[in-house]
Design an enzyme around this catalytic site. Structure first.
Site, PDB file in Angstrom:
ATOM      1  N   ASN A 155     -48.635 -29.673  24.945  1.00 36.83           N
ATOM      2  CA  ASN A 155     -48.224 -28.300  25.270  1.00 36.83           C
ATOM      3  C   ASN A 155     -48.708 -27.233  24.286  1.00 36.83           C
ATOM      4  O   ASN A 155     -48.843 -26.067  24.643  1.00 36.83           O
ATOM      5  CB  ASN A 155     -46.702 -28.212  25.466  1.00 36.83           C
ATOM      6  CG  ASN A 155     -45.916 -28.805  24.330  1.00 36.83           C
ATOM      7  OD1 ASN A 155     -46.390 -29.685  23.613  1.00 36.83           O
ATOM      8  ND2 ASN A 155     -44.702 -28.333  24.138  1.00 36.83           N
ATOM      9  N   GLY A 229     -43.603 -35.816  20.975  1.00 35.10           N
ATOM     10  CA  GLY A 229     -43.710 -36.374  22.320  1.00 35.10           C
ATOM     11  C   GLY A 229     -42.334 -36.618  22.922  1.00 35.10           C
ATOM     12  O   GLY A 229     -41.324 -36.095  22.450  1.00 35.10           O
ATOM     13  N   SER A 230     -42.327 -37.434  23.942  1.00 32.42           N
ATOM     14  CA  SER A 230     -41.086 -37.660  24.689  1.00 32.42           C
ATOM     15  C   SER A 230     -40.215 -38.727  24.003  1.00 32.42           C
ATOM     16  O   SER A 230     -40.696 -39.470  23.145  1.00 32.42           O
ATOM     17  CB  SER A 230     -41.434 -38.123  26.103  1.00 32.42           C
ATOM     18  OG  SER A 230     -42.137 -39.342  26.021  1.00 32.42           O
ATOM     19  N   VAL A 231     -38.995 -38.822  24.438  1.00 24.59           N
ATOM     20  CA  VAL A 231     -38.072 -39.808  23.855  1.00 24.59           C
ATOM     21  C   VAL A 231     -38.573 -41.247  24.085  1.00 24.59           C
ATOM     22  O   VAL A 231     -38.604 -42.036  23.134  1.00 24.59           O
ATOM     23  CB  VAL A 231     -36.634 -39.602  24.392  1.00 24.59           C
ATOM     24  CG1 VAL A 231     -35.729 -40.755  23.971  1.00 24.59           C
ATOM     25  CG2 VAL A 231     -36.074 -38.282  23.886  1.00 24.59           C
ATOM     26  N   THR A 233     -41.573 -42.335  24.350  1.00 22.15           N
ATOM     27  CA  THR A 233     -42.693 -42.570  23.429  1.00 22.15           C
ATOM     28  C   THR A 233     -42.168 -42.688  21.998  1.00 22.15           C
ATOM     29  O   THR A 233     -42.665 -43.501  21.216  1.00 22.15           O
ATOM     30  CB  THR A 233     -43.741 -41.440  23.553  1.00 22.15           C
ATOM     31  OG1 THR A 233     -44.150 -41.356  24.906  1.00 22.15           O
ATOM     32  CG2 THR A 233     -44.954 -41.703  22.681  1.00 22.15           C
ATOM     33  N   GLY A 234     -41.169 -41.907  21.681  1.00 25.82           N
ATOM     34  CA  GLY A 234     -40.566 -41.997  20.347  1.00 25.82           C
ATOM     35  C   GLY A 234     -40.029 -43.389  20.075  1.00 25.82           C
ATOM     36  O   GLY A 234     -40.238 -43.958  18.998  1.00 25.82           O
ATOM     37  N   GLU A 251     -40.565 -35.740  16.588  1.00 27.54           N
ATOM     38  CA  GLU A 251     -40.135 -34.482  17.222  1.00 27.54           C
ATOM     39  C   GLU A 251     -40.177 -34.735  18.720  1.00 27.54           C
ATOM     40  O   GLU A 251     -41.248 -34.738  19.317  1.00 27.54           O
ATOM     41  CB  GLU A 251     -41.090 -33.339  16.848  1.00 27.54           C
ATOM     42  CG  GLU A 251     -41.053 -32.920  15.394  1.00 27.54           C
ATOM     43  CD  GLU A 251     -39.842 -32.072  15.049  1.00 27.54           C
ATOM     44  OE1 GLU A 251     -39.096 -31.674  15.965  1.00 27.54           O
ATOM     45  OE2 GLU A 251     -39.640 -31.816  13.853  1.00 27.54           O
ATOM     46  N   CYS A 286     -40.415 -28.085  23.995  1.00 29.20           N
ATOM     47  CA  CYS A 286     -39.296 -28.973  23.660  1.00 29.20           C
ATOM     48  C   CYS A 286     -38.009 -28.205  23.386  1.00 29.20           C
ATOM     49  O   CYS A 286     -36.922 -28.663  23.666  1.00 29.20           O
ATOM     50  CB  CYS A 286     -39.655 -29.796  22.442  1.00 29.20           C
ATOM     51  SG  CYS A 286     -40.143 -28.758  21.055  1.00 29.20           S
ATOM     52  N   GLU A 464     -39.288 -30.417  10.180  1.00 25.91           N
ATOM     53  CA  GLU A 464     -40.643 -29.905   9.997  1.00 25.91           C
ATOM     54  C   GLU A 464     -40.607 -28.405   9.731  1.00 25.91           C
ATOM     55  O   GLU A 464     -39.552 -27.780   9.748  1.00 25.91           O
ATOM     56  CB  GLU A 464     -41.486 -30.211  11.249  1.00 25.91           C
ATOM     57  CG  GLU A 464     -41.556 -31.719  11.502  1.00 25.91           C
ATOM     58  CD  GLU A 464     -42.663 -32.141  12.461  1.00 25.91           C
ATOM     59  OE1 GLU A 464     -43.148 -31.314  13.248  1.00 25.91           O
ATOM     60  OE2 GLU A 464     -43.038 -33.324  12.416  1.00 25.91           O
TER      61      GLU A 464
HETATM   62  N1  NAD Z   1     -39.552 -31.719  19.345  1.00 25.56           N
HETATM   63  C1  NAD Z   1     -40.734 -31.120  19.361  1.00 25.56           C
HETATM   64  O1  NAD Z   1     -41.123 -30.456  18.411  1.00 25.56           O
HETATM   65  C2  NAD Z   1     -41.620 -31.262  20.580  1.00 25.56           C
HETATM   66  C3  NAD Z   1     -42.656 -30.357  20.759  1.00 25.56           C
HETATM   67  C4  NAD Z   1     -43.442 -30.451  21.893  1.00 25.56           C
HETATM   68  C5  NAD Z   1     -43.208 -31.435  22.842  1.00 25.56           C
HETATM   69  N2  NAD Z   1     -42.190 -32.304  22.643  1.00 25.56           N
HETATM   70  C6  NAD Z   1     -41.893 -33.295  23.688  1.00 25.56           C
HETATM   71  O2  NAD Z   1     -43.080 -33.910  24.182  1.00 25.56           O
HETATM   72  C7  NAD Z   1     -42.911 -34.280  25.540  1.00 25.56           C
HETATM   73  C8  NAD Z   1     -44.060 -33.768  26.373  1.00 25.56           C
HETATM   74  O3  NAD Z   1     -45.280 -34.196  25.885  1.00 25.56           O
HETATM   75  P1  NAD Z   1     -46.050 -35.446  26.494  1.00 25.56           P
HETATM   76  O4  NAD Z   1     -45.760 -35.600  27.920  1.00 25.56           O
HETATM   77  O5  NAD Z   1     -47.462 -35.324  26.036  1.00 25.56           O
HETATM   78  O6  NAD Z   1     -45.322 -36.640  25.717  1.00 25.56           O
HETATM   79  P2  NAD Z   1     -45.740 -38.153  25.633  1.00 25.56           P
HETATM   80  O7  NAD Z   1     -44.643 -38.807  24.880  1.00 25.56           O
HETATM   81  O8  NAD Z   1     -46.118 -38.708  26.938  1.00 25.56           O
HETATM   82  O9  NAD Z   1     -47.088 -38.157  24.760  1.00 25.56           O
HETATM   83  C9  NAD Z   1     -47.124 -37.602  23.472  1.00 25.56           C
HETATM   84  C10 NAD Z   1     -48.238 -38.260  22.684  1.00 25.56           C
HETATM   85  O10 NAD Z   1     -47.920 -39.623  22.474  1.00 25.56           O
HETATM   86  C11 NAD Z   1     -48.988 -40.452  22.866  1.00 25.56           C
HETATM   87  N3  NAD Z   1     -48.414 -41.725  23.321  1.00 25.56           N
HETATM   88  C12 NAD Z   1     -47.900 -42.022  24.536  1.00 25.56           C
HETATM   89  N4  NAD Z   1     -47.401 -43.279  24.531  1.00 25.56           N
HETATM   90  C13 NAD Z   1     -47.600 -43.786  23.295  1.00 25.56           C
HETATM   91  C14 NAD Z   1     -47.292 -45.031  22.661  1.00 25.56           C
HETATM   92  N5  NAD Z   1     -46.690 -46.016  23.311  1.00 25.56           N
HETATM   93  N6  NAD Z   1     -47.616 -45.190  21.357  1.00 25.56           N
HETATM   94  C15 NAD Z   1     -48.199 -44.197  20.663  1.00 25.56           C
HETATM   95  N7  NAD Z   1     -48.539 -42.996  21.210  1.00 25.56           N
HETATM   96  C16 NAD Z   1     -48.239 -42.798  22.508  1.00 25.56           C
HETATM   97  C17 NAD Z   1     -49.702 -39.656  23.932  1.00 25.56           C
HETATM   98  O11 NAD Z   1     -51.025 -40.100  24.084  1.00 25.56           O
HETATM   99  C18 NAD Z   1     -49.598 -38.246  23.372  1.00 25.56           C
HETATM  100  O12 NAD Z   1     -50.594 -38.017  22.395  1.00 25.56           O
HETATM  101  C19 NAD Z   1     -41.599 -33.672  25.974  1.00 25.56           C
HETATM  102  O13 NAD Z   1     -40.594 -34.646  25.984  1.00 25.56           O
HETATM  103  C20 NAD Z   1     -41.325 -32.639  24.891  1.00 25.56           C
HETATM  104  O14 NAD Z   1     -39.978 -32.284  24.744  1.00 25.56           O
HETATM  105  C21 NAD Z   1     -41.397 -32.237  21.535  1.00 25.56           C
END
Ligand code: NAD
Length: 484
Positions: A155, A229-231, A233-234, A251, A286, A464
């Protein structure tokens, strides 16, 4: 799109050079608004990532031993490069990520500001001395960790790259950026512009998907990994990192609440609700306050004013400076958002605005969704509980403060919260009780450099945009000197 400055190098950057992916895999990205294709970009495999990790490891000692002010000087050059190329980078980001160029210009500034901020903090990587009496000197020093992985979301492609590399580099770590596979072009262009600024191997970029990310998180030669990224993925990143007991900075997502009390100015709170939703980004932020809890006394008046204010958000071509709302990143995200809208209707929420795709003349292939508002949402509804990451606002009614806090805290997330009232005693009380890492009072949306940003519960781990971020990329060593 002929005026776009696309990166010439589409490969993987590590060890100070561009490398083709070992298996030759590429991925084509396209404008989420026009469907125009931008050409193939290398997709790094796990093997490519391992090569980049080796290069970053080889560069670590040299960078660690570089005087902090010299490291800071490199970060400041990177910030200057961003500012000098702001228009071109913002336009590229807009074209590929679908967010309006007016917003992406601010993103470039934020990336540059982040680099300058951490450059200015390098002398704060301090230790302390512990009194032991006249026969000993005991002190701590902070050391960088080694190779740091930074996995970023789509994003804010460029902003996350610039701002998130800053703290670990300032602290003396070498860094591998893994851009989001949906939007790597502005990051690649930035890396082209950066050539020669950092010694080879200090800053690396491996575009790729899950496989590359997994290797980065799990590799024994990576000392720490940060994810935006998303929960889910976290959780996956944490599980990989656990294999080598490495710390993580996460994050993650949010289903953030904005709570409006009865004593507020209707117009100001309506403006706050709209601002907090980040409609310009189609809600793909996010921190978006995607649940608005409005007191019953002002409920109808606020909703009416919010609907009026939606007129400011007209989906359009993201590269047009006049555009106020962009397109969702992908067809998959577009369909996911439309599914949530259908669920909202089915579960009985009252649709008061939007509710489906948005037509944009001449851009029929775009992933445009109308800014959508549901009223009379109840806390058990899916659209009150799950992060949609789209332009969909859920409005809930409340009368009892305890209940409003209970609803606020009833989701698995805890990133931001926005509280609106003229009564500052009440505001403080509610802020204490909200399960959120970042609380605005009579405001919604902005981050402030120096003010820690991060989540509680499943919204993440770590803080952060502050000194603490940089210190997280260091470890303390205690040294005891016997003088007797
Ligand atoms: N808290 C914050 O600061 C913040 C900021 C922006 C977005 N986000 C969150 O990010 C999400 C949207 O982004 P998205 O759809 O790209 O998220 P996503 O979790 O699908 O992907 C994020 C990143 O993780 C990588 N990834 C995916 N699976 C992985 C794995 N198993 N191991 C390692 N890396 C992996 C992806 O290639 C990408 O680079 C939303 O949930 C949003 O809330 C959080």
């Amino acid at each position: 799109m002929s005026t776009l400055t696309l990166p010439k190098n589409r490969d993987l950057y590590y060890g100070g050079a561009w490398h083709a992916p070992k298996d030759g895999q590429t991925r084509q990205t396209a404008s989420p608004a026009t469907g125009e294709r931008f050409g193939p970009v290398a997709v790094g495999s796990g093997e490519d990532m391992a090569q980049a990790i080796a290069a970053a490891k080889a560069a670590f000692r040299g960078w660690r031993d570089t005087p902090p002010r010299h490291r800071a000087a490199a970060l400041k050059i990177a910030a200057r490069i961003l500012r000098e190329n702001k228009a071109e980078l913002a336009k590229l980001d807009a074209a590929e990520s679908g967010n309006p160029v007016s917003a992406m210009l601010k993103d470039v500034d934020m990336a540059a500001d982040g680099l300058d901020f951490f450059a200015g903090l390098v002398t704060e990587i301090k230790g302390e001395s512990i009194p032991m009496g006249p026969d000993a000197v005991n002190f701590t020093q902070r050391e960088p960790l080694g190779v740091v992985g930074r996995i970023i979301a789509y994003n804010h492609p460029l902003m996350f790259c610039g701002a998130k590399m800053a703290a670990p580099l300032a602290a003396g770590n070498t860094v591998i950026i893994k851009p989001a596979e949906q939007a790597p072009l502005s990051v690649l262009r930035f890396f082209e512009l950066l050539e020669g600024v950092f010694p080879p191997g200090v800053l690396n970029c491996v575009n790729g998907g899950v496989e590359a990310g997994k290797v980065l998180a799990g590799h024994p030669d990576v000392a720490m990994v940060g994810l935006i990224g998303s929960v889910p993925t976290g959780r996956a990143v944490m599980a990989e990192a656990a294999k080598t007991v490495k710390p993580v900075m996460l994050e993650l997502g949010g289903k953030n609440a904005l709570i409006a009390c009865a004593d507020v100015d209707i117009d100001k709170v309506a403006q706050g609700i709209v601002a907090g939703m980040n409609f310009s980004w189609c809600g793909q932020s996010c921190g978006s306050t995607s649940r608005a809890l409005i007191h019953a006394e002002i409920y109808d008046a606020v909703i009416a004013r919010v609907v009026e204010k939606l007129a400011a958000f007209r989906p359009g071509d993201p590269t047009d400076p006049q555009t106020t709302m962009g397109a969702l990143i992908s067809r998959a995200q577009y369909e996911k958002v439309l599914r949530y809208i259908e669920i909202g209707k089915t579960e009985g929420a009252r649709l008061v605005a939007g509710g489906g795709p948005a037509d944009v003349a001449g851009l029929e292939k775009g992933n445009f969704v109308a800014p959508t508002i549901f009223a009379d949402v109840t806390p058990d509804m899916t659209i009150a509980r799950e992060e949609i990451f789209g332009p969909v606002l859920s409005i809930l009614k409340w009368t009892d403060e305890d209940k409003a806090i209970e609803i606020t805290n009833s989701v698995e997330y805890g990133l931001t919260c926005s509280i609106w009232t003229r009564d500052l005693v009440r505001a403080h009380r509610m802020a204490q009780r909200a399960d959120a890492g970042f609380v605005w009072i009579n405001k919604a949306g902005p981050h402030f450099l120096g003010a820690p940003f991060g989540g509680v519960k499943q919204s993440g781990i770590g803080r952060e945009e502050c000194l603490g971020e940089m210190l997280s990329f260091t470890r303390e060593k205690n040294i005891h000197i016997a003088l007797d």
